[in-house]
Design an enzyme around this catalytic site. Structure first.
Site, PDB file in Angstrom:
ATOM      1  N   GLU A 170       0.846  -1.192   0.000  1.00  0.00           N
ATOM      2  CA  GLU A 170       0.000   0.000   0.000  1.00  0.00           C
ATOM      3  C   GLU A 170       0.884   1.245   0.000  1.00  0.00           C
ATOM      4  O   GLU A 170       1.769   1.368   0.812  1.00  0.00           O
ATOM      5  CB  GLU A 170      -0.910  -0.024   1.233  1.00  0.00           C
ATOM      6  CG  GLU A 170      -1.911   1.079   1.276  1.00  0.00           C
ATOM      7  CD  GLU A 170      -2.602   1.274  -0.073  1.00  0.00           C
ATOM      8  OE1 GLU A 170      -3.297   0.354  -0.524  1.00  0.00           O
ATOM      9  OE2 GLU A 170      -2.427   2.345  -0.685  1.00  0.00           O
ATOM     10  N   LYS A 229       8.321  -1.676  -2.659  1.00  0.00           N
ATOM     11  CA  LYS A 229       7.724  -0.883  -1.572  1.00  0.00           C
ATOM     12  C   LYS A 229       8.825  -0.317  -0.664  1.00  0.00           C
ATOM     13  O   LYS A 229       8.822   0.871  -0.322  1.00  0.00           O
ATOM     14  CB  LYS A 229       6.750  -1.758  -0.783  1.00  0.00           C
ATOM     15  CG  LYS A 229       6.221  -1.148   0.476  1.00  0.00           C
ATOM     16  CD  LYS A 229       5.334   0.062   0.230  1.00  0.00           C
ATOM     17  CE  LYS A 229       5.062   0.755   1.535  1.00  0.00           C
ATOM     18  NZ  LYS A 229       4.079   1.798   1.469  1.00  0.00           N
ATOM     19  N   CYS A 285       6.529   4.419   8.788  1.00  0.00           N
ATOM     20  CA  CYS A 285       7.170   3.639   7.719  1.00  0.00           C
ATOM     21  C   CYS A 285       8.619   3.979   7.416  1.00  0.00           C
ATOM     22  O   CYS A 285       9.446   3.077   7.317  1.00  0.00           O
ATOM     23  CB  CYS A 285       6.355   3.783   6.437  1.00  0.00           C
ATOM     24  SG  CYS A 285       4.792   2.927   6.566  1.00  0.00           S
TER      25      CYS A 285
END
Ligand code: UDX
Ligand code: UDX
Length: 472
Positions: A170, A229, A285
């Site tokens: 995501e 990612k 993150c």
């Protein structure tokens, strides 16, 4: 899963393990866009699920612009929140795993590697419960080759159930989650390059295709998807550390970091976004994923690669600590007993998320210097601020409550303060009555703008002593 003539699977029931900042908004948007698919979001945290089910939709646990409208439309129709994980797994044809993968705090890889225990627990639970074939979708950001471990666990369930593992990271950013989900730059789907793997990829493509143009749906092998990612987050964070490194040089040379950012950003090869100098990036993150990348590189003995990326974190830590040092130095080398007002605690505007927020580290450093910190944030609750400080374990938790006071009004926070520090770029801070704030502060009245949010000219005209990042 219903098979159609063309071998295409039609998905009618999906579930998501993890109702957090990623799982909650993502599944809400999928449910809104696919009213014919039953979407169940499960979580082991009962309070979180209770909040997602709160009859007053304003009380859902995650603040994101536009999210309440999406939840209002889909909840109870085809969107459900539940703690019954087994039932949701059993019924679903496709299972998203969206649990958190924090940096390990123990054992091998402590402080660097991603802790995959929740991923493994989820995989084991699926293996135990599943009685029919399923597609498993990795939504959480994971180290490259995690799908292999998940597959090993699932394939050894001893039940003859078949699983396909997809990687579908995501890319949403908090504060713009709904907008990013509705209109993403791209959706990445990695899967096994076999007939069954391709069918699983197509099943997931079939869901996103309902609202996203097909050319933005990129399909790759699983490993490219997992690594992409980590790479995307590393590149984004690297841009911030790069401009932040230049900000310190700007302060020494009378260059202005905003002018430099504008000048380099006009080069279309560089681009203008993500060049905002700040007190340092936060969020769940960037730091975690780069540390994880560094750990993976070292585990393959790629020390130069590891050192290169580690520098992004080193500059970020430096940026936070030089901000707090600047406050202490400017306040005549002591903040002991002085009131410092913080405007903002969230790691960025438009979110109530505080994970790795620079505010936590700056507050901790100032409390260490015996300052009294008073914080106002429009969305973050006081209990969260205390939990963040306590987590650092720098001192007794009672002392944190003595030294950090939570204000529910910005003017009260700033009254009698020696200095104000802007830690989050909330738009409302720009609209305050700064003349009134100045009048009610101790003099000289300092503003340390860690987000370059406020108008320097306006503040200095009023009488403030003003410091901004990357400006002399
Ligand atoms: C994010 C992303 O999913 C991930 O890509 C990123 O690497 C960091 O975490 P996020 O949604 O922001 O996740 O995390 P969080 O808000 O902590 O949500 C995770 C949820 O999973 C929590 O509500 C937690 O209770 C739940 N969980 C965790 C389970 O339901 N089961 C578990 O075994 C573990
Ligand atoms: C990030 C990625 O952008 C997203 O694609 C990924 O899925 C998750 O991690 P997020 O952490 O939610 O998203 O927010 P982001 O907008 O990237 O901001 C991260 C931090 O960097 C914030 O603290 C922000 O204030 C800071 N930042 C961002 C800067 O200091 N300068 C900038 O120019 C941009």
């Amino acid at each position: 899963m219903k098979s159609e003539n063309t071998n295409k699977m039609k998905i009618t029931n999906i579930c998501c393990i993890g109702a957090g900042y990623v799982g909650g908004p993502t599944m809400s948007v999928i449910a809104q866009k696919c009213p014919d698919i039953k979407v169940t979001v499960v979580d082991i945290n009962e309070n979180r699920i209770k909040a997602w089910n709160d009859p007053n939709v304003e009380n859902i646990p995650i603040y994101e612009p536009g999210l309440t409208e999406v939840v209002k439309e889909a909840r109870g129709r085809n969107l459900f929140f539940s703690t019954d994980v087994d039932k949701a797994i059993d019924e679903a044809e496709m299972i998203f795993i969206s649990v958190n993968t924090p940096t390990k705090t123990y054992g091998i890889g402590k402080g660097m590697a991603a802790d995959l225990k929740y991923i493994e627990l989820s995989a084991r639970q699926i293996a135990r419960v599943a009685t029919s074939d399923k597609i498993i979708v990795e939504k959480s950001t994971l180290p490259v080759r995690t799908a292999e471990a998940i597959k090993n666990i699932l394939d050894n369930s001893g039940k003859g159930v078949k699983f396909q593992i997809l990687s579908n990271p995501e890319f949403l950013a908090e504060g713009t989650a709904v907008e990013n989900l509705l209109n993403p730059d791209r959706v990445l789907i990695g899967g096994e390059q076999t007939k069954d793997g391709r069918a699983a990829i197509e099943a997931l493509v079939g869901i996103y295709q309902r609202w996203i143009p097909k050319e933005r749906l990129l399909t790759t092998n699983v490993w490219s998807s997992e690594l992409s990612k980590l790479t995307a987050n590393a590149f984004l964070a690297q841009r911030i550390s790069s401009i932040n490194a230049m900000s310190e040089l700007c302060e020494m040379t009378e260059a202005d970091v905003e002018e430099v950012a504008r000048a380099i950003g006009a080069d279309s090869r560089i681009g203008s976004r993500f060049l905002k100098a700040s007190v340092g990036f936060g969020g769940s993150c960037f730091q975690k994923d780069i540390l994880n990348l560094v750990y993976i590189a070292r585990s393959y003995n790629l020390h130069e690669v590891a050192d290169y990326w580690e520098q992004v974190i080193i500059i970020n830590n430096h940026q936070r600590s030089r901000f707090s040092k600047k406050i202490v130095q400017s306040l005549f080398n002591t903040v002991s007993g002085k009131k410092i007002a913080f405007l903002g605690w969230a790691f960025k505007k438009e979110t109530n998320d505080t994970r790795e927020s620079a505010a936590i580290y700056v507050a901790d450093a100032l409390i260490e210097e015996q300052a009294n910190v008073v914080v106002y944030d429009p969305k973050v609750k006081g209990e969260q601020m205390y939990a963040d400080l306590d987590y650092l374990a720098s001192r007794d938790i009672d002392e944190n409550r003595n030294k950090l006071i939570v204000a529910d009004d910005p003017y009260a926070a700033c009254k009698d303060a020696h200095a104000i520090a802007i830690l989050t770029e909330w738009d409302e801070f720009k609209t305050y009555d700064w003349k009134r704030i100045y009048k009610e502060m101790q003099k000289p009245a300092f503003v340390f703008d860690g987000r370059n949010l406020l108008d320097k000219e306006m503040l200095t005209e009023i009488g403030f002593v003003h410091y901004a990042i990357g400006k002399s």
